[in-house]
Structure formats: C-alpha cells, structure tokens
Design an enzyme around this catalytic site. Structure first.
Site, PDB file in Angstrom:
ATOM      1  N   GLU A 251     -37.460 -53.420  18.401  1.00  0.00           N
ATOM      2  CA  GLU A 251     -37.153 -54.205  19.546  1.00  0.00           C
ATOM      3  C   GLU A 251     -38.370 -54.416  20.458  1.00  0.00           C
ATOM      4  O   GLU A 251     -38.517 -55.238  20.970  1.00  0.00           O
ATOM      5  CB  GLU A 251     -36.166 -53.269  20.224  1.00  0.00           C
TER       6      GLU A 251
ATOM      7  N   GLU B 234     -24.311 -51.073  22.383  1.00  0.00           N
ATOM      8  CA  GLU B 234     -24.713 -52.231  22.839  1.00  0.00           C
ATOM      9  C   GLU B 234     -24.038 -53.070  21.547  1.00  0.00           C
ATOM     10  O   GLU B 234     -22.844 -53.439  21.837  1.00  0.00           O
ATOM     11  CB  GLU B 234     -26.282 -52.573  23.087  1.00  0.00           C
TER      12      GLU B 234
END
Ligand code: BGC
Length: 875
Positions: free
Chosen positions: A723, A462
């Site tokens: 996260e 990502e």
C-alpha cells in the site's frame, strides 16, 4: 508419374487452406456460454482466423436456436449481413424467454467473399426475466435449510435459480451444486441483489430428492435465501420447487462466520445426510418467510468467485511449544484447507497474517480489527477430517496453527486461492528480471483483490471497493485478465450508489468513506466506462452510463467555483511529496468533463458534446490561472502537479517544454531518479514520459530498486504490491497487498512490449506497435487476448539487428514501428526473410504489408492481420 497430379493436389489443398476458418472464441455479453443472462438483446462476439494475411470480415450470419445442434435459426437467423462487425453484435430475433437456454453459431465471409464453415455452437441461458417468474419467497431463520420433494418422472431439464444472502452454498442430493464460492457478488442490496443459475439436470432423479442451502452473513449481515428449481420431466410434465414456509431450518455446524473475523465450525454438530432424501429432520424448525431485500434481482453476469489454485506451504516452524507457523511463500486471498485427526471436541485454530516477527511468530498488527481466525472443532470419529471455511476469506502469507492434536505436518494445511475467476489472458515478460518480479507482484495483487468488486486490500478490516484504487488498476487488469464483464458489473454497482444529485461515493458498495466521493475516487465512473470502450469498443457501456457520468460531472460542476473544484479528502494519496488536493480534484473534474464530451460525441449527442467540451475548456483555463506559476512550474512543483498538467494537455502550448523539463529535472536531479508521486501521479507519470519520448527515463524508474520504487518492494521480500512505498510493518495503515500502485502493469504492455491502443478505433481495431528498446532491455514480449483475437508484440535485439514478431487479429490493422538502433544508417528490413525496406525504399509485394515510410529513428510499416517476423539491420 503424371506430373499434373501433385500440382492438382497442391491447388486443391491450398484452396481449402485459404478458406476463412470457422469463428472461435464465441461470447455472449463478454462471457463464454453464460449460465444466466438478463439482457433482453444480448450481444455476440467472435474471433476470426484466416491463413491469409490482411484479412477482414465482409459479412456474417448468425443462427440462434432452442436446439443444441443449431441446424436452423428458429429464434433468429440473421441472414447474410454485410459488415465488418464481429464484436458486440446485438441479438435481433424473437423475444428471448425467461429461463430458457439458447444455442448459436456464426459464419463469416472474408475479403474475397469466401464463406467460412459455421463455428461450433455456443450457448447462453436466460435468467428469470420478470419478477413474477419468481414463485418462491425469501426465507431464513437459521443457517441450514432443507426441503424434500418427489419427481414422478425422470427429469430431462432442470435449472436452479438462486440468491442467498450474504453467501449461500446450494446442495442437491448430497452434492454441492456448481463451483462458486462466496456467491453472489456484493452489491448495494437495497438497490440490487444478484442471482445465479445452474443446470442441475444431472443431480436430480425420478422419485425422492432433497435440496439444502447453507447460508453465511457476508456483507449482508444476516441470512436469507431465494431458490427456484424449474424442472421438466420426461413426458413434458413440469414442476417448480421453491423456497417457502414448508422448508425446514436449523442452526448448523457453522457457529459464526464473518468476512473479517473468520469462521468457527463445530463438526460435532454435523448431521450427515441432511441434504439427501429420507433424512429424519426431528428438531428442525419451520423456515421463516422473511422480508425480501429491497433491491431488484439481477443476473450475475460476470465470472463467479472460485477456488482457483491450491498452494502447498513452503516451510513450517514452531516458534513456541504448541504453536506452528506455516509460510505459504505467497501473499494471496483465500483460506486454508485443514487436515487433522484427533479427539472429539479438539479445537484447532488458524490465524492468518501477512508478516512474521523476527522471532518467527506472526505479526497481525496491520490487520487492525480483523481477527482473521478460523476455528475447527473436531468430530473425532477416528478418520482424517478435511475442512475449509465457506463464508470468510483472508489475505495472508503466514498461518499460525494452535490446538493441533500432536504436531502438524507441512501438508496438514494447504492454501486455497480464492477470487473472482477471471481467466488470465495476457503475458508480459522481459529480459530485465526486476520487471518480471514486479509483474508477479502486480498479478498477485490483482488476483487477490478481485472479489466480485475491485477491492483495495485483502487482509485488514477493509476490503472495500475504493474507487480510486479501482480505476488505477483497471487497465493492468484488462491487459492481464479476461475481466470486461467484471468491470461492466462494477459500473452498474457505481450507478446503483449514485444519488439524485449525481454524487457517487468513495467506496462502492458504499460502506466506508464519504458521499460525495473525493473527485479522484468518483472518477472511477467515467474512467472505467472509458477503459471498457477503449479496450473492447463497448459502445453500449457508454450508452448505459452516459446519463450517470454526465450527472457526476454536473455534480462536480455544482461544487466548483470559477472552474476550480477545491474539495478533496485524499488527493494524490500516499505520496512522498504532497500535491494540493484542489489541483488533483480539478484535474479529475476536467477529466470527467472531457470524457463526458468525448462520450457524447461518440454517441452522436452533438449539443452535449459541445457543452462539455466548452466546460472542459473553462476548467483548463481556470486550472492554469490558479496553478501555473510564472516560472513555468505548477503549484508546489511536485512531480504529480507537473504530470497531471501535462498528461491531459492542460499546459498552454508555449509552456509545455518548460514544464516537461521541470518534471525531468525533479525526477533525475532532485530525486536521483525516484518517484515522489502517490497513487494518482504514479499512474500517469509513466505513460506521460513514454508519450514524450522518454521511455528510457520511465524505464529507469520502473527498474529502480532503492526507496521509493517497486523494485524496493521486491528487494524487501514483497510477493504482492504494498500500500505504501515505505516498508512498514506496525499497526495502522500498511497493507502488504494493495494493487493500486499496479497501474505500471499497463505501461509494461504499452511502452515496453509496445502495444498501444488507438482511441479513434477502439477495441484493438487499430493497433500501434512501438517496441520499447531502451537502455539495457534486450527483449520484451507482450500478448493479450482481445475480443477480436490475440495481439502479440515480441522483440529482441543484438548489436547487429532488431527482430520483432507481431500478431494482429483478422479485421484489425497496425502501424508497426521498427527502431533504427545504434544510429544505423542505410537500414534494411525483412519480413520472414523477404525484403520490405531497402535503400530508403519500401518494397511492396509482401502479403499483408501495404505501405512503409521512415523517420530519422524508425521505419514505420502499415500491416493488416496476420503473423509477421520482422528484422531490421543497419550499418
Ligand atoms: C484504502 C485505500 C483508499 C483510501 C482512501 C484506505 O484505507 O485502503 O486504498 O483508497 O483509504 O484514502
């Protein structure tokens, strides 16, 4: 002895001593001596120092010259200009020329009209300003490019201008030029391509020279380079060396390079001397002139990515024969340097991971498709071989080494920390250890994710400029790092993706996510511009982006119905309790309209200020009509719903008390002092509680160590922010280095150290010092280097007294709040031992302190620039 003599000396000494000091911290467009500037009229900033308190600048003078000693302002002598402005002063001299280096210095006059000596000179170099200044062509054909050339005389000045996509390494006469890595920064290549510039005078010589370029794919996905060397020789002769079809190319030892997957390097394919003159380039092909990228060439006016640190592994173990795992002790972004000796053709493989299984092998499940594997194939000439990759990077704490000839030692690999080289310029530290450990997670989270754009994560497939993540950690980044230029560049990247309909995208550059952006993600456009204004008083950023920000607000308006913006993809992302997406979207729609109005007002655009203020009012009404329940709760009663409504004062006045107590009850009773917020609610809830006088409750949340909390991450071995609030380690979405929950890092400075900004006098021109002496916190300290100079607030307390050290830059003023702790009555305040407040009275006469007043809980003093040591005691 004549008694007059010492007195005379003292007077002479103190006269010199009270002189305004020469300015320091000279910056051009936020940068110290930038190598490449392509703004026609750059802005200058400088820091003022004075031995007297309460000082300010009354006039300034700038000289800009083509000569390093700057004896005269041959391109600009501003003359004496009246005024206090010492940041963002716009150049106003002769047109600045392409490719030239300029030098400048500045002096100032203080409040008493005394002139300072001139500062030491600073410099800046102009880029190639016109497309026609670029004489070469984009070339490609392979990943190694070279050219030899002859200089008839000794070079006296030489600059290289280069862009190489995806990434380049420039080499001259056997040496790497500069210390950038993963250069240039990532942009929407169809709109903009960044180039950099280096002074290469010392690398060139009279006679034969060679220049080489190595190319990686980076985000561009193919390889192309554009170079121009502008060389001036003794006797005034000039020449240019540029990329064109006369260059030679070959596929070098880098067999493959990919940001996600890693790099494979075969040292047997090295051709020593290829970047030096006299190399016999048999087998090399002619370069191909390739189609240039579509984007406009722009100067890279931000710090480059560099290797900023080297980490020695903590531990090494071997979970299986031939498999070695190294623990670097810290999650970070970068790569490893490998040291190895062994037979030719041996392939050593390095796999990177954030996690290990209980059996000691690495766990790469959460990297998803990123292979994160570097392979080095030995040349095997008997010497120790030292290698590190060039065109990839990984997010990792653990490294698995296989294929190593024999057993590696602990120092066979080193971690190389790689990120945009924003210098640390802030410190926060407090008596409560958990806060310092969270601060550690925040700093490493930020460092790992400044990679020319603010990324979401550093490890899996990502690493995108996800826009919500970006605006959520802009503020802590501004406190802790010299990062204004970095964010100014990102704003330009945002403008580059904006569509004709005003829409922006979820990620910038746009690779993942959608267009139009989720409104909470698109909010990065107005918000980051606003933060640069707030922290640095940057008006030009508002001027440059006003149309774009307005268009984004208009776009949202075009999607809204009756004041409600319903579309939402992520909303308050990764929460414990979900909040309706349309509430989050409408909140940000309001925020955009509100900021558009504010910016219009600041820029003197009256009509637009009114239009957007009216729009904001309509959205507020619609918001309440749609989400405010009769019992004074919002929507589904989540912490985020209540926080967002309160944070921007959307709640009708008569309901504020009710909504606030719902929020408090939810935190304290329903959730036993835990958050249920996702990334969005988390940022605003902390500041909101402080604004409501409930810093103690926010503090309880900040120091919480059970799930969900930041402390829970710490207690579970995190070295960077996760996260998710959850401690997950399986496949799927659970990065262990995601800075978006790091918004609390700004609250540390504002609420605990107690340095707050004033939006009416941005850029720390006006500061509020409100120390957060709550609960068991015994001391806290925060300082940050602003464009105007250092601001510090450092406090400590004992049962008897409270001490506060404050530093305020020249030209700034502050309101200093001293708490009457423990219900102290009849308080006395001193500054460096002299009374400022006693028997309910302000005692005037102390330099720099102009007024004082008291409330039930505080003594509030008005101070000018300088350093102060306050102490408050009571009975
Ligand atoms: C990213 C986030 C991002 C999100 C959008 C994730 O995959 O890592 O941080 O904001 O997608 O919902």
């Amino acid at each position: 002895m004549d008694s007059k003599l010492p007195l005379l000396l003292v007077t002479a000494f103190s006269l010199a001593w009270t002189q305004p000091q020469p300015p320091t911290g000279l910056r051009t467009e936020y940068l110290v001596n930038p190598e490449v500037v392509d703004v026609a009229r750059p802005r200058f900033s400088w820091v003022l120092e004075h031995t007297e308190r309460g000082q300010r600048q009354t006039a300034w003078q700038i000289l800009v010259s083509t000569r390093p000693e700057v004896n005269v302002g041959d391109v600009w002598d501003s003359g004496r200009v009246e005024g206090a402005q010492s940041t963002h002063v716009t150049y106003n001299g002769k047109p600045l020329e392409s490719g030239r280096t300029y030098y400048w210095k500045v002096r100032w006059w203080d409040a008493a009209g005394r002139a300072s000596p001139y500062s030491r000179p600073a410099c800046f170099s102009m880029g190639l300003l016109n497309p026609t200044d670029w004489k070469g062509h984009w070339i490609g054909g392979a990943n190694q490019l070279r050219k030899e050339f002859n200089l008839p005389a000794r070079p006296v000045r030489a600059r290289a201008f280069i862009s190489g996509l995806g990434y380049y390494e420039l080499r001259i006469n056997g040496q790497k030029v500069g210390d950038h890595v993963l250069d240039p920064g990532w942009t929407t290549y169809d709109r903009r391509v960044l180039y950099t510039s280096y002074d290469v005078t010392d690398l060139l010589r009279q006679g034969a020279n060679a220049v080489g370029i190595i190319l990686g794919q980076g985000w561009y996905g193919s390889r192309a380079a554009l170079l121009q060397l502008n060389i001036e020789m003794e006797g005034g002769q000039r020449t240019e060396v540029v990329t064109d079809a006369s260059w030679k190319v070959r596929q070098g030892p880098i067999l493959s390079d990919s940001i996600y997957d890693g790099e494979t390097y075969d040292a047997r394919l090295e051709t020593p001397g290829w970047d030096r003159p006299g190399f016999i380039d048999v087998g090399w092909q002619a370069a191909t002139v390739v189609d240039p990228p579509k984007g406009q060439l722009s100067a890279q006016m931000m710090p480059p990515i560099r290797v900023t640190d080297t980490i020695v592994p903590l531990k090494m173990w071997s979970p299986r024969p031939g498999v070695y795992v190294f623990d670097m002790g810290q999650n970070f972004a970068g790569w490893c340097q490998l040291r190895v000796r062994g037979p030719r053709g041996t392939a050593v493989r390095l796999r990177h991971a954030e996690l290990v299984y209980d059996n000691g092998t690495i766990n790469v499940e959460n990297l998803r498709r990123a292979r994160a594997t570097d392979t080095y194939i030995l040349r095997g000439d008997g010497d120790e071989e030292v290698w590190e990759p060039r065109f990839t990077y990984h997010g990792f704490r653990y490294v698995e080494v296989t294929g190593y000839p024999g057993a590696p030692r602990l120092d066979s690999i080193r971690g190389r920390v790689v990120h945009t080289d924003v210098k640390p310029h802030g410190n926060f530290v407090a008596s409560k250890q958990i806060l310092n450990r969270i601060q550690h997670l925040i700093l490493w989270g930020i460092r790992s994710n400044l990679h020319s754009v603010p990324t979401d994560c550093n490890q899996r497939d990502e690493r995108m400029g996800w826009m919500a993540d970006a605006h959520l950690y802009t503020e802590p980044t501004l406190w802790n790092y010299d990062s204004a230029a970095f964010f100014a560049n990102f704003l330009r990247n945002i403008r580059d993706v904006q569509g004709p309909d005003g829409s922006v995208t979820d990620t910038v550059p746009h690779k993942w996510g959608r267009r139009p952006a989720d409104p909470a993600w698109g909010a990065a456009y107005p918000l980051i511009a606003w933060y640069l204004y707030l922290y640095h008083g940057d008006r030009r950023v508002l001027e440059d982006h006003f149309e774009g920000i307005k268009a984004w607000t208009d776009f949202q308006r075009s999607q809204a119905k009756d004041g409600i913006l319903s579309y939402s993809y992520y909303g308050d992302w990764v929460p414990i309790e979900r909040t309706p997406g349309e509430l989050v979207s409408t909140f940000y729609y309001y925020y955009s309209a509100h900021l558009t109005a504010r910016m219009a007002q600041i820029l003197g655009r009256k009509a637009e200020a009114e239009t957007y203020a009216k729009l904001a009012d309509e959205i507020r009404e619609a918001f309440n009509k749609r989400f405010l329940n009769p019992d004074g709760t919002y929507a589904n009663r989540t912490q985020t719903a209540h926080t967002l409504a309160l944070y921007l004062d959307l709640v009708p006045k008569d309901r504020r008390g009710a909504v606030s107590s719902h929020l408090r009850d939810d935190i304290v009773y329903r959730n036993n002092t835990h958050l249920t917020t996702g990334i969005i609610g988390t940022k605003y809830i902390m500041e909101l509680l402080t604004r409501q006088g409930q810093t103690h409750l926010a503090y309880d949340l900040a120091t919480q160590t059970s799930y969900p909390s930041w402390g829970y991450m710490v207690e579970n071995g995190a070295t960077t922010l996760w996260e998710l609030w959850q401690n997950k380690t399986g496949p799927g979405m659970n990065s262990h280095n995601h800075p978006m929950f790091g918004s609390v890092g700004a609250w540390f400075y504002k609420a605990l150290a107690g340095i707050d900004l004033d939006p009416e006098r941005p850029g720390f021109e006006r500061v509020r010092i409100v120390p957060g002496a709550v609960r068991d916190l015994e001391w806290a300290s925060g300082d940050t280097e602003t464009l105007r100079g250092r601001v510090l607030s450092q406090w400590s307390r004992t049962p008897e007294s409270f001490r506060l050290e404050v530093v305020i830059p020249v030209g700034s003023t502050a309101e200093v709040h001293l708490p009457k702790l423990n219900n102290w009555q009849d308080v006395e305040v001193t500054e460096s031992g002299r009374t400022v407040w006693k028997a309910d009275q302000f005692a005037s006469g102390i330099p720099g302190i102009s007024a004082g007043r008291q409330t039930r809980d505080e003594i509030i003093l008005e101070v000018g620039s300088g350093r102060y040591l306050f102490e408050i005691r009571g009975k």
